[in-house]
Motif scaffolding. Structure first.
Motif, PDB file in Angstrom:
ATOM      1  N   GLY A 141     -67.976  -1.255 -33.511  1.00  0.00           N
ATOM      2  CA  GLY A 141     -67.413  -1.018 -31.934  1.00  0.00           C
ATOM      3  C   GLY A 141     -67.444  -1.774 -30.439  1.00  0.00           C
ATOM      4  O   GLY A 141     -68.105  -1.621 -29.914  1.00  0.00           O
ATOM      5  N   LEU A 142     -66.317  -3.284 -30.900  1.00  0.00           N
ATOM      6  CA  LEU A 142     -66.607  -4.110 -29.929  1.00  0.00           C
ATOM      7  C   LEU A 142     -64.792  -3.828 -29.576  1.00  0.00           C
ATOM      8  O   LEU A 142     -63.953  -4.570 -30.515  1.00  0.00           O
ATOM      9  N   PRO A 143     -64.953  -3.046 -28.475  1.00  0.00           N
ATOM     10  CA  PRO A 143     -63.476  -2.222 -28.328  1.00  0.00           C
ATOM     11  C   PRO A 143     -62.226  -4.060 -27.850  1.00  0.00           C
ATOM     12  O   PRO A 143     -61.015  -3.385 -28.572  1.00  0.00           O
ATOM     13  N   GLU A 144     -62.684  -4.827 -26.945  1.00  0.00           N
ATOM     14  CA  GLU A 144     -61.604  -5.673 -27.073  1.00  0.00           C
ATOM     15  C   GLU A 144     -61.005  -6.741 -27.965  1.00  0.00           C
ATOM     16  O   GLU A 144     -60.441  -7.206 -28.519  1.00  0.00           O
ATOM     17  N   ILE A 145     -62.022  -6.779 -29.474  1.00  0.00           N
ATOM     18  CA  ILE A 145     -61.682  -7.236 -30.474  1.00  0.00           C
ATOM     19  C   ILE A 145     -61.052  -6.112 -31.487  1.00  0.00           C
ATOM     20  O   ILE A 145     -60.533  -6.657 -32.152  1.00  0.00           O
ATOM     21  N   ASN A 146     -61.307  -5.262 -31.437  1.00  0.00           N
ATOM     22  CA  ASN A 146     -61.186  -3.857 -32.523  1.00  0.00           C
ATOM     23  C   ASN A 146     -61.121  -2.469 -31.807  1.00  0.00           C
ATOM     24  O   ASN A 146     -61.358  -1.914 -33.024  1.00  0.00           O
ATOM     25  N   ARG A 147     -60.182  -2.368 -31.088  1.00  0.00           N
ATOM     26  CA  ARG A 147     -59.335  -1.096 -30.451  1.00  0.00           C
ATOM     27  C   ARG A 147     -58.850  -0.509 -31.331  1.00  0.00           C
ATOM     28  O   ARG A 147     -58.960   0.742 -31.481  1.00  0.00           O
ATOM     29  N   GLU A 148     -58.048  -0.536 -32.062  1.00  0.00           N
ATOM     30  CA  GLU A 148     -57.483   0.046 -32.972  1.00  0.00           C
ATOM     31  C   GLU A 148     -57.507   0.944 -34.580  1.00  0.00           C
ATOM     32  O   GLU A 148     -57.764   2.031 -34.177  1.00  0.00           O
ATOM     33  N   GLU A 149     -58.922  -0.193 -34.429  1.00  0.00           N
ATOM     34  CA  GLU A 149     -59.938   0.439 -35.724  1.00  0.00           C
ATOM     35  C   GLU A 149     -60.506   1.520 -35.255  1.00  0.00           C
ATOM     36  O   GLU A 149     -60.958   2.691 -35.861  1.00  0.00           O
ATOM     37  N   ILE A 150     -61.361   1.356 -33.585  1.00  0.00           N
ATOM     38  CA  ILE A 150     -62.156   2.396 -33.485  1.00  0.00           C
ATOM     39  C   ILE A 150     -61.267   3.270 -33.376  1.00  0.00           C
ATOM     40  O   ILE A 150     -62.211   4.923 -33.725  1.00  0.00           O
ATOM     41  N   LYS A 151     -60.009   3.424 -32.863  1.00  0.00           N
ATOM     42  CA  LYS A 151     -59.292   4.833 -32.419  1.00  0.00           C
ATOM     43  C   LYS A 151     -59.093   5.541 -34.194  1.00  0.00           C
ATOM     44  O   LYS A 151     -58.667   6.784 -33.554  1.00  0.00           O
ATOM     45  N   LYS A 152     -59.302   5.285 -34.766  1.00  0.00           N
ATOM     46  CA  LYS A 152     -59.159   5.964 -36.606  1.00  0.00           C
ATOM     47  C   LYS A 152     -60.289   6.348 -37.220  1.00  0.00           C
ATOM     48  O   LYS A 152     -60.345   7.260 -38.030  1.00  0.00           O
ATOM     49  N   LYS A 153     -61.680   6.122 -35.746  1.00  0.00           N
ATOM     50  CA  LYS A 153     -62.564   6.953 -36.651  1.00  0.00           C
ATOM     51  C   LYS A 153     -63.515   7.499 -35.776  1.00  0.00           C
ATOM     52  O   LYS A 153     -63.340   7.444 -35.048  1.00  0.00           O
ATOM     53  N   ASN A 154     -64.483   7.986 -36.643  1.00  0.00           N
ATOM     54  CA  ASN A 154     -65.669   9.545 -36.097  1.00  0.00           C
ATOM     55  C   ASN A 154     -66.368   8.136 -36.255  1.00  0.00           C
ATOM     56  O   ASN A 154     -67.290   8.925 -35.535  1.00  0.00           O
ATOM     57  N   ILE A 155     -66.748   7.584 -36.637  1.00  0.00           N
ATOM     58  CA  ILE A 155     -68.581   7.014 -36.718  1.00  0.00           C
ATOM     59  C   ILE A 155     -67.875   5.482 -35.988  1.00  0.00           C
ATOM     60  O   ILE A 155     -67.148   4.846 -36.956  1.00  0.00           O
ATOM     61  N   ILE A 156     -69.040   5.357 -35.264  1.00  0.00           N
ATOM     62  CA  ILE A 156     -68.903   3.639 -34.741  1.00  0.00           C
ATOM     63  C   ILE A 156     -70.263   3.234 -34.782  1.00  0.00           C
ATOM     64  O   ILE A 156     -70.938   3.781 -34.144  1.00  0.00           O
ATOM     65  N   ALA A 157     -70.230   1.811 -35.045  1.00  0.00           N
ATOM     66  CA  ALA A 157     -71.122   0.795 -34.958  1.00  0.00           C
ATOM     67  C   ALA A 157     -71.251   0.387 -33.330  1.00  0.00           C
ATOM     68  O   ALA A 157     -70.543  -0.159 -33.889  1.00  0.00           O
ATOM     69  N   ASN A 158     -71.611   0.681 -32.549  1.00  0.00           N
ATOM     70  CA  ASN A 158     -72.322   0.429 -31.374  1.00  0.00           C
ATOM     71  C   ASN A 158     -72.824  -1.117 -31.899  1.00  0.00           C
ATOM     72  O   ASN A 158     -74.073  -1.732 -32.585  1.00  0.00           O
ATOM     73  N   PRO A 159     -72.393  -2.244 -31.323  1.00  0.00           N
ATOM     74  CA  PRO A 159     -72.788  -3.829 -31.520  1.00  0.00           C
ATOM     75  C   PRO A 159     -74.108  -4.082 -30.928  1.00  0.00           C
ATOM     76  O   PRO A 159     -74.424  -3.332 -29.778  1.00  0.00           O
TER      77      PRO A 159
END
Length: 349
Positions: A141-159
């Motif tokens: 879950g680092l949006p500035e480098i992984n935003r598109e992947e975050i949009k696809k998932k329901n479980i987010i590993a907050n950095p």
């Protein structure tokens, strides 16, 4: 268009009596589309949130009570769950919640799902992971480098907080191949005491911390492998320090590079031009500049004599390094504007 007439996302917080839980509750007060429906805490079960955190008196949390954790109740009554438990304790809870409600959105503050492989996690944290099947369902879950992947998932590993400051400080240089791998990358980071959590320990009492400043985990800190993996580095020399302040992280990062200072700054400006929560500064930033916010302030320069790129990256360790970033991730997976509830500025003094 998103309906903004009132709260439409029900949120629960697991382990909400620590610093990250308190900061999450504070920041969620600014969010117009969220209702906090439950907060769990074994230590304070049955007590009002305002008794444990008096600064929430006269807030919407007046009637909120710390509850015991019941997976069925949490999973069925919530749209989003923030899991604010430490590593090793979180993955059984995340697994349990996912089994009860596979559509539940879960944002995990621990390190339990941050690595790409279970093997690496078990090596770094020294524990057998019993939720291996969930790794393919998780986004880092680092949006500035992984935003598109975050949009696809329901479980987010907050950095982690240190990795957030260092990865954001290095990423534009790394992806543009500006770093000379023949010289080690050095990340020298200082953190406030809230990074250690809200717990009783002699090492974190007032007299041990006040008027003192120390480095720790010199032989290797568990966040170093996380940083190395996300930046695709073979290694990084990362040294954390504890500073007698409540909140904040300042990372000073050095790397060998042949490009000029002007070119470095141009590349960083171009890379982050559309990122609201990244502020590129003309002078070295201070931790007070970002206190209580979700901003990462970055200063880029170069030691021309030694051919060293120098980046100073500053975040609030429980803001962009934890609770603020978690809300940013929630906004992404819920389809809200990314900055909703997070456009607060520094406490400064």
């Amino acid at each position: 268009m998103q309906d903004t007439s009132g709260p439409n996302v029900k949120v629960s917080i697991i382990g909400g009596s620590g610093y990250t839980g308190a900061e999450l509750l504070r920041l969620l007060l600014f969010h117009p589309l969220v209702e906090v429906v439950s907060v769990t805490s074994r230590q304070f079960e049955g007590q009002k949130v305002t008794e444990v955190f008096p600064h929430f008196s006269k807030s919407p949390y007046e009637d909120l009570i710390f509850e015991n954790y019941y997976p069925d109740k949490v999973a069925q009554n919530s749209d989003v769950v923030f899991c604010c438990l430490p590593h090793k304790a979180a993955f059984p809870i995340v697994k349990e919640l996912n089994e009860v409600n596979p559509k539940l959105k879960i944002i995990d503050f621990s390190a339990d799902f941050r690595f790409k492989s279970v093997t690496k996690y078990e090596e770094v944290y020294g524990v057998k992971h019993t939720a291996k099947e969930l790794f393919e369902k998780v986004a880092y879950g680092l949006p500035e480098i992984n935003r598109e992947e975050i949009k696809k998932k329901n479980i987010i590993a907050n950095p982690g907080c240190y990795p957030t400051s260092i990865i954001l400080g290095l990423y534009p240089a790394k992806v543009n191949n500006l770093i000379d791998p023949s010289f080690p990358i050095i990340a020298d980071s200082k953190s406030g005491v809230t990074g250690a959590g809200r717990k009783s320990s002699l090492a974190f009492t007032y007299c041990e911390i006040n008027e003192s400043f120390k480095a720790y985990s010199i032989e290797g800190h568990r966040h170093a492998p996380e940083i190395a993996e996300k930046l695709d580095l073979t290694s990084i020399r990362f040294t954390p320090h504890l500073v007698p302040m409540n909140r904040g992280i300042l990372s000073t990062i050095y790397f060998k590079t042949n490009v000029t200072k002007e070119e470095l700054r141009r590349i960083y400006k171009e890379f982050y031009k559309n990122e609201y929560f990244i502020r590129l500064k003309n002078n070295p930033p201070k931790t007070s500049d970002v206190a209580g916010t979700n901003f990462c302030d970055i200063y880029v320069t170069k030691d021309e004599e030694n051919n060293l790129g120098i980046v100073i990256s500053v975040i609030d360790n429980i803001g962009k390094g934890a609770s603020g970033q978690a809300i940013q991730n929630m906004n992404i997976i819920c389809g809200f504007p990314e900055g909703m509830g997070l456009t607060v500025f520094s406490q400064w003094i």
